[in-house]
Design a protein around this motif. Structure first.
Motif, PDB file in Angstrom:
ATOM      1  N   UNK A   1     109.596  81.403 -56.827  1.00 23.95           N
ATOM      2  CA  UNK A   1     109.844  81.196 -55.397  1.00 23.95           C
ATOM      3  C   UNK A   1     108.892  80.152 -54.816  1.00 23.95           C
ATOM      4  N   UNK A   2     107.632  80.234 -55.205  1.00 28.92           N
ATOM      5  CA  UNK A   2     106.651  79.272 -54.693  1.00 28.92           C
ATOM      6  C   UNK A   2     107.012  77.857 -55.142  1.00 28.92           C
ATOM      7  N   UNK A   3     107.377  77.697 -56.429  1.00 32.95           N
ATOM      8  CA  UNK A   3     107.727  76.368 -56.934  1.00 32.95           C
ATOM      9  C   UNK A   3     108.971  75.836 -56.236  1.00 32.95           C
ATOM     10  N   UNK A   4     109.965  76.692 -56.039  1.00 32.10           N
ATOM     11  CA  UNK A   4     111.168  76.259 -55.324  1.00 32.10           C
ATOM     12  C   UNK A   4     110.824  75.809 -53.908  1.00 32.10           C
ATOM     13  N   UNK A   5     109.950  76.565 -53.249  1.00 32.91           N
ATOM     14  CA  UNK A   5     109.604  76.222 -51.874  1.00 32.91           C
ATOM     15  C   UNK A   5     108.818  74.915 -51.818  1.00 32.91           C
TER      16      UNK A   5
ATOM     17  N   UNK B   1     111.126  67.649 -50.847  1.00 32.96           N
ATOM     18  CA  UNK B   1     112.409  66.944 -50.725  1.00 32.96           C
ATOM     19  C   UNK B   1     112.899  66.980 -49.278  1.00 32.96           C
ATOM     20  N   UNK B   2     112.751  68.137 -48.634  1.00 25.93           N
ATOM     21  CA  UNK B   2     113.192  68.258 -47.244  1.00 25.93           C
ATOM     22  C   UNK B   2     112.420  67.302 -46.338  1.00 25.93           C
ATOM     23  N   UNK B   3     111.109  67.250 -46.499  1.00 25.06           N
ATOM     24  CA  UNK B   3     110.299  66.372 -45.647  1.00 25.06           C
ATOM     25  C   UNK B   3     110.637  64.906 -45.909  1.00 25.06           C
TER      26      UNK B   3
ATOM     27  N   UNK C   1     118.976  60.299 -46.681  1.00 22.44           N
ATOM     28  CA  UNK C   1     118.130  61.268 -45.987  1.00 22.44           C
ATOM     29  C   UNK C   1     118.855  62.564 -45.698  1.00 22.44           C
ATOM     30  N   UNK C   2     120.137  62.467 -45.294  1.00 20.27           N
ATOM     31  CA  UNK C   2     120.911  63.676 -45.012  1.00 20.27           C
ATOM     32  C   UNK C   2     121.104  64.545 -46.242  1.00 20.27           C
TER      33      UNK C   2
ATOM     34  N   UNK D   1     119.653  69.404 -49.340  1.00 13.18           N
ATOM     35  CA  UNK D   1     119.196  69.987 -50.607  1.00 13.18           C
ATOM     36  C   UNK D   1     117.869  70.710 -50.420  1.00 13.18           C
ATOM     37  N   UNK D   2     116.919  70.045 -49.750  1.00 12.16           N
ATOM     38  CA  UNK D   2     115.617  70.671 -49.531  1.00 12.16           C
ATOM     39  C   UNK D   2     115.705  71.929 -48.695  1.00 12.16           C
ATOM     40  N   UNK D   3     116.527  71.897 -47.653  1.00 14.65           N
ATOM     41  CA  UNK D   3     116.678  73.071 -46.792  1.00 14.65           C
ATOM     42  C   UNK D   3     117.278  74.240 -47.563  1.00 14.65           C
TER      43      UNK D   3
END
Length: 665
Positions: A424-428, A434-436, A483-484, A489-491
């Motif tokens: 979970x930590x690695x995914x986050x 990626x999200x940022x 960016x979208x 994907x990041x979200x």
């Protein structure tokens, strides 16, 4: 000057990053708010079938006589327990309810990490489900203090608290006035998480099992003896409670009353234990028990009497025909019952709990038979309790293997929990990056599209800025698209891991899989289907030449983009200078002038005409691009493999978390 330009660009990036972090925090906060759960349940619960909760795909598979499909306090309680997807921490004093045990075992088989804290005096009693949980490999710890562990709370996934007065017993669910509160308020959940962690660490068996001192070993031995000789403590009162708490006895026997539904097992038990009778009993679902002390042959004998459907194995059995007071409704003739008892080698009694016929005699006969067997064992075996132990219902691990079992299940549970938390930590972390990045790229793309004039002004004011930087205004749609996609994907990756949402994780997996398949398809076309790749390049060449012929010299953005590209790569056109023949630029300059990048500036004097361009032999931008790729083939291969490995790892981790979360009831 170059340092000043770097500082300004970095400052712009920091501002974008800060805004992206604020957006991410806001989104997570929005996901958490609006879903606050506060639920109150009161018991005793109405009797109802719960099979549809355990088998939602077959809701009509049970044909028992209980009401089906109704919602009760106990069904809601079960649903909250079964909603666990990653962890379930139980801190319960008494645990003998079979349906709750079935729920916990089902979660364990589903991969949910389960930890159980219970009272040491209750844990080892036959019928308590603690032994069943231990046999299934669930980690159980008992309190080592002198006072009772009287908590009754559960923590679901570290976010949902279930607490109240309810013991996890059939009596508490069906008979007692109890209450349960279910909440996910962080201010209430967190103190219970801390308390559970404190108790879990304080009662770590390794702290005592690894002791080398004589006193430490004696303490562990006495603890195990107390667990094996423990007494049942439930929410009852009066004489039964005093009997259960009484440690002064010579023997303790465990008796089972088994039989079909509605034959009077509960009434028979209550008549003997409490000398009471009522016709208002509901059907016993699961297990119930009573404790009573009697005197036989100058011995004080404690009886733990259980109602349960169970195979008797080597136990001593007495066959009963109950409800003798209902002679007019007799179903089995006395002769047939006596014949069956004789065939099986059992004692036979006809009894009536209502009229108190032969109730006491049945239990006294059982005690006498057990004592006789024990005396025979004393004469033939150095251990007078050996046969008794073998004949008992072995619900708990033997003391000789108890230490090893505890330590093994601790290692298994800790490893599973550690692995799940690490994933979970690695995914986050990775998807948060990626999200940022996506948020920054999307923000730049929107800014470029909405206010390209101010961006050009800023870029023009930057000294020593790369010439191609001004072409950002021409790729705004590309920036917004990239960016979208990264933002989505990041979200999905972050929130899917944090909120443990199977839908988000599956969507994340699907998007990454589609991108990966597109990349693989492109690689296959380039490396395997050479003819198809050539056709695609020819089509691309035709489209590019057509665009140059129509737009170069007429569209300022198109013209500046090509000029910047040709200056950067020192190339001319897509293939060569002839690509500009017939273009607006070519026609406006007397049909004999080409862009200056199509001529060698060291030998060309004046305008770049047809003669100069043909002698300069400047390569096309496509050939330059191919040459650049060939020169950096190793670096590109490493980057491509790294991206592919990252995508595969992301898909694997998302599916592992998806499986661990499991189906929510």
């Amino acid at each position: 000057m170059s340092m000043m330009w770097t500082v300004k660009v970095v400052s712009l990036g920091v501002v974008g990053l800060s805004l992206s972090v604020e957006l991410l925090v806001w989104l997570l906060r929005r996901l958490r708010t609006g879903r606050t759960l506060n639920e109150v349940l009161f018991f005793p619960s109405e009797m109802a079938c719960v099979e549809h909760i355990f088998s939602p795909s077959s809701p009509h598979s049970c044909f028992c006589s209980l009401p089906h499909g109704i919602e009760t306090s106990f069904t809601r309680f079960l649903r909250r327990i079964l909603s666990a997807t990653s962890s379930l921490d139980l801190c319960v004093f008494a645990f003998s309810n079979m349906d709750l045990s079935r729920a916990v075992l089902g979660l364990h088989r589903r991969g949910v990490t389960i930890r159980v804290l219970t009272d040491k005096d209750y844990a080892a009693i036959t019928g308590s489900q603690i032994g069943v949980l231990r046999k299934a490999g669930i980690c159980v710890r008992c309190d080592v203090g002198s006072v009772h562990m009287h908590h009754k709370f559960a923590l679901v996934d570290g976010r949902l608290l279930i607490t109240g007065s309810l013991n996890w017993t059939l009596t508490a669910v069906q008979s007692n006035m109890e209450n349960v509160i279910v909440t996910d308020e962080p201010d209430l959940v967190q103190p219970f998480i801390k308390e559970f962690h404190r108790l879990w660490m304080h009662n770590d068996p390794a702290r005592y099992l690894h002791s080398t001192s004589g006193f430490g070993g004696l303490q562990v031995t006495m603890l195990l003896i107390k667990m094996m000789m423990a007494l049942a403590r439930d929410s009852g009162a009066g004489q039964e409670q005093r009997d259960a708490a009484d440690q002064n006895f010579d023997y303790m026997f465990k008796l089972l009353i088994i039989g079909n539904s509605s034959v009077g097992k509960t009434s028979f038990l209550f008549r003997f234990a409490d000398d009471s009778f009522t016709s208002a009993f509901v059907s016993t679902v699961g297990i119930d028990f009573k404790v009573k002390t009697i005197y036989r042959n100058d011995k004080r004998v404690k009886l733990q009497i259980w109602i349960k459907t169970y195979s008797w194995g080597n136990a001593q059995v007495v066959l009963l025909g109950n409800k003798l007071d209902l002679e007019e409704d007799r179903q089995v003739p006395t002769e047939d019952a006596q014949r069956l008892a004789a065939e099986l080698g059992f004692e036979f009694f006809e009894t009536s709990a209502k009229d108190n016929i032969n109730v006491k005699q049945v239990f006294e006969k059982l005690v006498d038979v057990i004592c006789e067997k024990m005396n025979e064992s004393v004469n033939g075996d150095a251990n007078p309790l050996a046969n008794h132990k073998e004949a008992g219902l072995k619900e708990t691990p033997r003391s000789s293997t108890g230490k090893q079992h505890l330590l093994q299940c601790e290692r298994k549970g800790n490893t599973k929990m550690c692995c799940s938390g690490f994933l979970k930590i690695m995914m986050f972390v990775f998807n948060g990056g990626i999200f940022l990045a996506g948020a920054v790229i999307l923000g730049v793309g929107v800014w470029v599209k909405v206010d390209s004039g101010s961006l050009l002004g800023i870029l023009d004011s930057l000294e020593d800025a790369p010439s191609g930087l001004s072409q950002l205004v021409n790729v705004s749609y590309l920036l917004m698209a990239v960016g979208g996609v990264l933002l989505v994907i990041g979200f999905l990756g972050c929130c899917g891991a944090v909120k443990e949402s199977r839908c988000m994780l599956l969507t994340f997996f699907s998007i990454v899989l589609i991108i990966f398949l597109i990349e693989v398809a492109g690689a296959v076309v380039l490396l395997v289907f050479q003819d198809l790749a050539d056709q695609l390049f020819q089509s691309l060449e035709k489209e590019v030449k057509t665009s140059i012929g129509k737009e170069y010299g007429r569209s300022d953005s198109f013209t500046s983009l090509w000029n910047a590209t040709m200056e950067e790569f020192k190339c001319c056109g897509f293939k060569n200078y002839t690509d500009f023949d017939g273009s607006p630029f070519y026609n406006d300059h007397g049909r004999d002038v080409y862009p200056h990048t199509c001529c060698n500036t060291t030998i060309t004097v004046g305008a770049c005409n047809t003669n100069e361009a043909s002698h300069s032999m400047i390569d096309g931008c496509f050939d330059k691009l191919l040459q650049l790729l060939e020169d950096n083939a190793l670096i590109i291969a490493v980057v491509v493999l790294a991206i592919a490995a990252f995508e595969i790892a992301a898909m694997v981790v998302s599916m592992v978390l998806y499986k661990q979360i499991g189906n929510k009831a």
